[in-house]
Design a protein around this motif. Structure first.
Motif, PDB file in Angstrom:
ATOM      1  N   ARG A  76       0.830  -1.210   0.000  1.00  0.00           N
ATOM      2  CA  ARG A  76       0.000   0.000   0.000  1.00  0.00           C
ATOM      3  C   ARG A  76       0.869   1.267   0.000  1.00  0.00           C
ATOM      4  NH1 ARG A  76      -3.584  -1.015   4.392  1.00  0.00           N
ATOM      5  NH2 ARG A  76      -4.667  -2.359   2.907  1.00  0.00           N
ATOM      6  N   VAL A 177      -4.153   2.718  -5.501  1.00  0.00           N
ATOM      7  CA  VAL A 177      -3.988   2.784  -4.047  1.00  0.00           C
ATOM      8  C   VAL A 177      -5.281   2.343  -3.356  1.00  0.00           C
ATOM      9  CG1 VAL A 177      -3.560   4.273  -2.062  1.00  0.00           C
ATOM     10  CG2 VAL A 177      -2.241   4.599  -4.162  1.00  0.00           C
ATOM     11  N   THR A 180      -5.773  -1.374  -3.066  1.00  0.00           N
ATOM     12  CA  THR A 180      -4.958  -2.086  -2.075  1.00  0.00           C
ATOM     13  C   THR A 180      -5.692  -2.269  -0.750  1.00  0.00           C
ATOM     14  OG1 THR A 180      -3.865  -0.073  -1.209  1.00  0.00           O
ATOM     15  CG2 THR A 180      -2.814  -1.194  -3.086  1.00  0.00           C
ATOM     16  N   PHE A 181      -6.721  -1.458  -0.491  1.00  0.00           N
ATOM     17  CA  PHE A 181      -7.485  -1.591   0.755  1.00  0.00           C
ATOM     18  C   PHE A 181      -8.429  -2.797   0.717  1.00  0.00           C
ATOM     19  CE2 PHE A 181      -5.961   2.735   1.087  1.00  0.00           C
ATOM     20  CZ  PHE A 181      -5.703   2.864   2.442  1.00  0.00           C
TER      21      PHE A 181
END
Length: 392
Positions: A76, A177, A180-181
């Motif tokens: 991340r 980004v 990635t969570f």
């Protein structure tokens, strides 16, 4: 598609959007820097320093992810750093800011590479490693097709609007980004350090690693030390007489071939063996460089770039899959990070050497020398007994 887990798919999509952002700017960055009156020497220095930073950080952060038993936070953070670096490149024309922004981008790659590849390895079995890495490379390289294509269309509609393009590249970067969570991981126990961790602790991994790993990485690094930047292939295409748009077009063509073949060749590598597939790829590399040495017509350049795309499909993901199959699960981040770091540093010196040979003796000698060295590496791998056994 049963072997493609949710984690592999998410990581592949993350790489896709990141590469769209990066490749939108890759062919544009030197043009932009020249437009604001930066010298070729500074541009070369900028890329060299950025590559060295990336090389070092791949090894260090790959080792760190192993020690902490965590992957996702490094993944991340790495993608976040690369994403925010894009607008920084055009927020100021001061050399220090430009250098900082470019270094931040490459450091982001270094932070995420070992941890990401370790995650991919954890999602595979000993019989699906190349397939998993090949699937990821296909998505990653598809971004290298879409990114330059978007840039090309944008600059046709808005000529010379380079700054706006840098800001637009933030969008796919932030999407990556955000993805990635969605990643989940099983946290393993942190390693107990017998010595204090230093910036260069990971370098000791060479002595600690097994003989098969060392034999494989030795051959890969000798090859990398002579495998210069793709910029020299692009320069050859220019030398044959291609205009700027056609040069970007042939670069897109190469990445398209790479994206199409990476996954199926990964599946095939799991069946026939990593070594056989890697030897096939090296043979194509030798053929490409000899072709480019002789090429004087567009048709030969197109054929060479087509074969070069297949070479990349047969070696890039396969080499990492092979490495991950030779080391214990808890060492994959360090093992791949160590190799990737040396590979980046080797690329820096390989490009310097290639530029020096080109300057003194011309393009044909540059390609012939690289082709001969690659042939010697091919012979080394052919006769080397390197296991493909999974230790995880």
């Amino acid at each position: 598609m049963k072997t493609i887990s949710k984690t592999v798919l998410i990581l592949s999509l993350v790489s896709l959007f990141t590469d769209i952002a990066s490749e939108m700017l890759y062919p544009i960055l030197p043009i932009y820097l020249r437009s604001i009156e930066y010298s070729v020497i500074f541009i070369g220095f900028l890329e060299g320093i950025a590559e060295l930073i990336a090389g070092y950080s791949k090894g260090y952060f790959g080792n760190l992810s192993d020690l902490h038993g965590r992957r996702v936070p490094f993944v991340r953070l790495g993608y976040f750093l690369s994403s925010i670096s894009k607008p920084l490149l055009v927020m100021s024309q001061l050399p220090g800011i430009v250098l900082f922004a470019r270094t931040l981008d490459r450091m982001g790659k270094g932070v995420r590479t070992g941890a990401r590849d370790a995650l991919l390895s954890e999602e595979a079995t000993s019989t699906t490693k190349a397939q998993i890495f090949g699937f990821h490379r296909s998505f990653d390289t598809l971004g290298a097709v879409l990114g330059p294509s978007i840039a090309l269309v944008f600059l046709v509609v808005y000529p010379n609007h380079y700054v706006l393009l840098f800001y637009l590249a933030v969008v796919p970067g932030l999407i990556s980004v955000g993805l990635t969570f969605l990643l989940k991981e099983t946290i393993t126990k942190e390693k107990k350090l017998t010595n204090s961790l230093t910036l260069f602790s990971y370098l000791s991994y060479w002595k600690e690693s097994n003989p098969n790993y060392r034999k494989l990485v030795f051959g890969l690094i000798v090859f990398a030390f002579w495998n210069s930047s793709d910029v020299f292939l692009i320069l050859k295409a220019k030398e044959v007489g291609l205009g700027d748009s056609y040069v970007i077009g042939i670069y897109i063509f190469y990445n398209l071939v790479y994206a199409i073949f990476a996954y199926p060749l990964g599946i095939l590598a799991d069946k026939v063996g990593f070594k056989k597939m890697f030897l096939f790829g090296l043979f194509l590399f030798v053929l490409v460089y000899f072709l480019m040495g002789f090429a004087q017509k567009l048709e030969w350049v197109v054929i060479a770039f087509f074969l070069y795309g297949i070479y990349a499909s047969a070696t890039e993901g396969i080499s990492k899959a092979w490495i991950s199959n030779l080391v214990p699960k808890e060492e994959v981040g360090t093992a791949i990070g160590f190799f990737s770091g040396l590979q980046s540093v080797s690329l820096f010196f390989a490009s310097l050497i290639a530029g020096w040979i080109w300057f003194l003796f011309g393009a044909p000698v540059t390609f012939f020398v690289t082709g001969v060295i690659a042939l010697l590496v091919l012979i080394y791998f052919f006769f080397s007994k390197i296991e493909e056994k999974n230790l995880n």
